[in-house]
Every structure is written in C-alpha cells, then in structure tokens.
Design a protein around this motif. Structure first.
Motif, PDB file in Angstrom:
ATOM      1  N   ASP A 234       0.855  -1.185   0.000  1.00 54.32           N
ATOM      2  CA  ASP A 234       0.000   0.000   0.000  1.00 54.32           C
ATOM      3  C   ASP A 234       0.889   1.233   0.000  1.00 54.32           C
ATOM      4  OD1 ASP A 234      -2.507  -1.312   0.101  1.00 54.32           O
ATOM      5  OD2 ASP A 234      -2.291  -1.615   2.262  1.00 54.32           O
ATOM      6  N   LEU A 235       0.719   2.078  -1.025  1.00 57.54           N
ATOM      7  CA  LEU A 235       1.496   3.308  -1.137  1.00 57.54           C
ATOM      8  C   LEU A 235       0.569   4.514  -1.058  1.00 57.54           C
ATOM      9  CD1 LEU A 235       3.888   2.348  -4.084  1.00 57.54           C
ATOM     10  CD2 LEU A 235       4.317   2.171  -1.632  1.00 57.54           C
ATOM     11  N   GLU A 236       1.076   5.597  -0.466  1.00 63.15           N
ATOM     12  CA  GLU A 236       0.309   6.838  -0.280  1.00 63.15           C
ATOM     13  C   GLU A 236       0.595   7.826  -1.398  1.00 63.15           C
ATOM     14  OE1 GLU A 236       0.421   9.249   3.382  1.00 63.15           O
ATOM     15  OE2 GLU A 236       1.011   7.353   4.341  1.00 63.15           O
ATOM     16  N   ALA A 237      -0.463   8.426  -1.937  1.00 63.34           N
ATOM     17  CA  ALA A 237      -0.313   9.444  -2.977  1.00 63.34           C
ATOM     18  C   ALA A 237       0.528  10.606  -2.461  1.00 63.34           C
ATOM     19  CB  ALA A 237      -1.679   9.943  -3.425  1.00 63.34           C
ATOM     20  N   GLY A 238       1.463  11.069  -3.285  1.00 62.13           N
ATOM     21  CA  GLY A 238       2.266  12.238  -2.956  1.00 62.13           C
ATOM     22  C   GLY A 238       3.445  11.997  -2.032  1.00 62.13           C
ATOM     23  N   LYS A 239       3.518  10.867  -1.381  1.00 63.76           N
ATOM     24  CA  LYS A 239       4.629  10.556  -0.480  1.00 63.76           C
ATOM     25  C   LYS A 239       5.822  10.071  -1.308  1.00 63.76           C
ATOM     26  CE  LYS A 239       5.939   7.628   3.409  1.00 63.76           C
ATOM     27  NZ  LYS A 239       5.507   6.605   4.363  1.00 63.76           N
ATOM     28  N   SER A 240       7.017  10.502  -0.948  1.00 65.69           N
ATOM     29  CA  SER A 240       8.228  10.055  -1.640  1.00 65.69           C
ATOM     30  C   SER A 240       8.712   8.732  -1.060  1.00 65.69           C
ATOM     31  CB  SER A 240       9.344  11.092  -1.506  1.00 65.69           C
ATOM     32  OG  SER A 240       9.027  12.239  -2.232  1.00 65.69           O
ATOM     33  N   TYR A 241       9.082   7.824  -1.936  1.00 62.90           N
ATOM     34  CA  TYR A 241       9.634   6.527  -1.554  1.00 62.90           C
ATOM     35  C   TYR A 241      10.990   6.359  -2.213  1.00 62.90           C
ATOM     36  CZ  TYR A 241       4.875   5.411  -0.106  1.00 62.90           C
ATOM     37  OH  TYR A 241       3.647   5.423   0.500  1.00 62.90           O
ATOM     38  N   MET A 242      11.884   5.638  -1.548  1.00 65.20           N
ATOM     39  CA  MET A 242      13.198   5.319  -2.097  1.00 65.20           C
ATOM     40  C   MET A 242      13.245   3.802  -2.327  1.00 65.20           C
ATOM     41  SD  MET A 242      14.702   8.220  -2.380  1.00 65.20           S
ATOM     42  CE  MET A 242      16.443   7.960  -2.565  1.00 65.20           C
ATOM     43  N   TYR A 243      13.064   3.417  -3.577  1.00 63.29           N
ATOM     44  CA  TYR A 243      13.015   2.005  -3.965  1.00 63.29           C
ATOM     45  C   TYR A 243      14.430   1.422  -4.030  1.00 63.29           C
ATOM     46  CZ  TYR A 243      12.337  -2.038  -7.013  1.00 63.29           C
ATOM     47  OH  TYR A 243      12.341  -3.297  -7.557  1.00 63.29           O
ATOM     48  N   CYS A 244      14.618   0.262  -3.449  1.00 67.55           N
ATOM     49  CA  CYS A 244      15.902  -0.440  -3.480  1.00 67.55           C
ATOM     50  C   CYS A 244      16.173  -0.959  -4.890  1.00 67.55           C
ATOM     51  CB  CYS A 244      15.877  -1.619  -2.506  1.00 67.55           C
ATOM     52  SG  CYS A 244      17.280  -2.746  -2.689  1.00 67.55           S
ATOM     53  N   MET A 245      17.272  -0.534  -5.483  1.00 67.52           N
ATOM     54  CA  MET A 245      17.648  -0.980  -6.825  1.00 67.52           C
ATOM     55  C   MET A 245      18.705  -2.089  -6.789  1.00 67.52           C
ATOM     56  SD  MET A 245      15.959   0.751  -9.182  1.00 67.52           S
ATOM     57  CE  MET A 245      16.976   0.698 -10.652  1.00 67.52           C
ATOM     58  N   CYS A 246      19.333  -2.309  -5.637  1.00 68.98           N
ATOM     59  CA  CYS A 246      20.446  -3.257  -5.577  1.00 68.98           C
ATOM     60  C   CYS A 246      20.020  -4.687  -5.233  1.00 68.98           C
ATOM     61  CB  CYS A 246      21.498  -2.782  -4.578  1.00 68.98           C
ATOM     62  SG  CYS A 246      20.996  -2.870  -2.842  1.00 68.98           S
ATOM     63  N   GLY A 247      18.865  -4.835  -4.577  1.00 68.49           N
ATOM     64  CA  GLY A 247      18.417  -6.164  -4.161  1.00 68.49           C
ATOM     65  C   GLY A 247      19.036  -6.633  -2.862  1.00 68.49           C
ATOM     66  N   ARG A 248      19.751  -5.750  -2.185  1.00 66.90           N
ATOM     67  CA  ARG A 248      20.442  -6.136  -0.953  1.00 66.90           C
ATOM     68  C   ARG A 248      19.776  -5.612   0.322  1.00 66.90           C
ATOM     69  NH1 ARG A 248      23.924  -5.580  -5.109  1.00 66.90           N
ATOM     70  NH2 ARG A 248      25.583  -7.127  -5.305  1.00 66.90           N
ATOM     71  N   ALA A 249      18.764  -4.752   0.193  1.00 64.44           N
ATOM     72  CA  ALA A 249      18.067  -4.229   1.369  1.00 64.44           C
ATOM     73  C   ALA A 249      17.396  -5.371   2.118  1.00 64.44           C
ATOM     74  CB  ALA A 249      17.021  -3.191   0.961  1.00 64.44           C
ATOM     75  N   LYS A 250      17.319  -5.241   3.424  1.00 60.30           N
ATOM     76  CA  LYS A 250      16.790  -6.320   4.266  1.00 60.30           C
ATOM     77  C   LYS A 250      15.418  -6.812   3.812  1.00 60.30           C
ATOM     78  CE  LYS A 250      15.936  -7.596   9.037  1.00 60.30           C
ATOM     79  NZ  LYS A 250      15.921  -7.174  10.431  1.00 60.30           N
ATOM     80  N   GLU A 251      14.531  -5.896   3.477  1.00 57.56           N
ATOM     81  CA  GLU A 251      13.187  -6.274   3.033  1.00 57.56           C
ATOM     82  C   GLU A 251      13.062  -6.322   1.511  1.00 57.56           C
ATOM     83  OE1 GLU A 251      10.843  -7.330   5.144  1.00 57.56           O
ATOM     84  OE2 GLU A 251      12.256  -7.025   6.783  1.00 57.56           O
ATOM     85  N   GLY A 252      14.075  -5.851   0.788  1.00 57.33           N
ATOM     86  CA  GLY A 252      14.090  -5.959  -0.664  1.00 57.33           C
ATOM     87  C   GLY A 252      13.314  -4.921  -1.440  1.00 57.33           C
ATOM     88  N   LEU A 253      12.578  -4.056  -0.774  1.00 57.15           N
ATOM     89  CA  LEU A 253      11.765  -3.082  -1.496  1.00 57.15           C
ATOM     90  C   LEU A 253      12.249  -1.648  -1.343  1.00 57.15           C
ATOM     91  CD1 LEU A 253       8.153  -4.398  -0.875  1.00 57.15           C
ATOM     92  CD2 LEU A 253       9.496  -4.534  -2.968  1.00 57.15           C
ATOM     93  N   PHE A 254      12.505  -1.227  -0.126  1.00 59.40           N
ATOM     94  CA  PHE A 254      12.867   0.161   0.118  1.00 59.40           C
ATOM     95  C   PHE A 254      14.310   0.241   0.617  1.00 59.40           C
ATOM     96  CE2 PHE A 254       8.254  -0.131   0.574  1.00 59.40           C
ATOM     97  CZ  PHE A 254       7.900   0.674  -0.501  1.00 59.40           C
TER      98      PHE A 254
END
Length: 119
Positions: free
Chosen positions: A43-63
């Motif tokens: 679930d994402l909120e309109a207008g909120k900034s997110y930093m998506y993980c591009m490396c695949g190494r983040a603990k949860e894999g998404l942010f």
C-alpha cells in the motif's frame, strides 16, 4: 501508457508515478541481485516520496536501507498519484521499475541472491 520525460526538471512520469532521473538513467543496476522471484503488494500513499531499493540487498528488498553502499547501485526515488496497493518488483529486472512487469517468471528459486539478467 507513454513515458513523459520532463527534461530540465530531472523528473519523468510513467503510469501515474513520478521518478527522479539518476545519472545512468532509470533502468536496472548492473550490480543488482535478485532479491526474490515474486513481486510484493504494498500500500502506497499518494504524494509521499519513496526510495526504492535498486540493488536487491536491502533487508526487506523493497525500500532502500543503505545496503547499496559499495555497489554501483543507487535507490530510485518515486511517488504515486493514487493511494492504493501496487505490485512492486523484487527481482530487480522489471522494465517498469519499481513496478512488477512479470519478468520474475524467468527466475527460479535458485536464482534468488544471484545477478539480475542483463538489460
């Protein structure tokens, strides 16, 4: 849907989401690894900034959590226009990052943790 690139502003818009350009474009990172071979609904909120993980190494894999340090990867900053659930890519190979485009179907369980397919 078409891609609207706002040249001088440093942003582009696609499918109702706004992305900030990175120096190397907005495709996948050459140093990325497959986090998982299935997307995740978030679930994402309109207008909120997110930093998506591009490396695949983040603990949860998404942010992004900073795990990209030492790689050639940088997170992808994005926003969405509508608050709702989105399927986010965890294989890091989608042609529509950060959203899933079905590319994960080319990866098996043995590919998780390994390098992403080339662009």
């Amino acid at each position: 849907m078409g891609l609207d690139i706002a040249g001088a502003s440093g942003y582009h818009e696609k499918n109702g989401a706004r992305f900030r350009h990175r120096k190397r474009g907005y495709g996948m990172c050459k140093d990325a690894v497959v986090f998982f071979n299935k997307p995740k609904g978030v679930d994402l909120e309109a207008g909120k900034s997110y930093m998506y993980c591009m490396c695949g190494r983040a603990k949860e894999g998404l942010f992004c959590d900073g795990s990209h340090k030492g790689t050639g990867c940088m997170p992808l900053k994005f926003t969405v226009e509508k608050s709702k659930a989105y399927l986010l890519c965890r294989c890091k190979s989608s042609k529509n990052l950060p959203f899933c485009d079905g590319t994960h179907s080319f990866y098996g369980e043995d590919d998780v943790g390994g390098p992403v397919m080339g662009e």
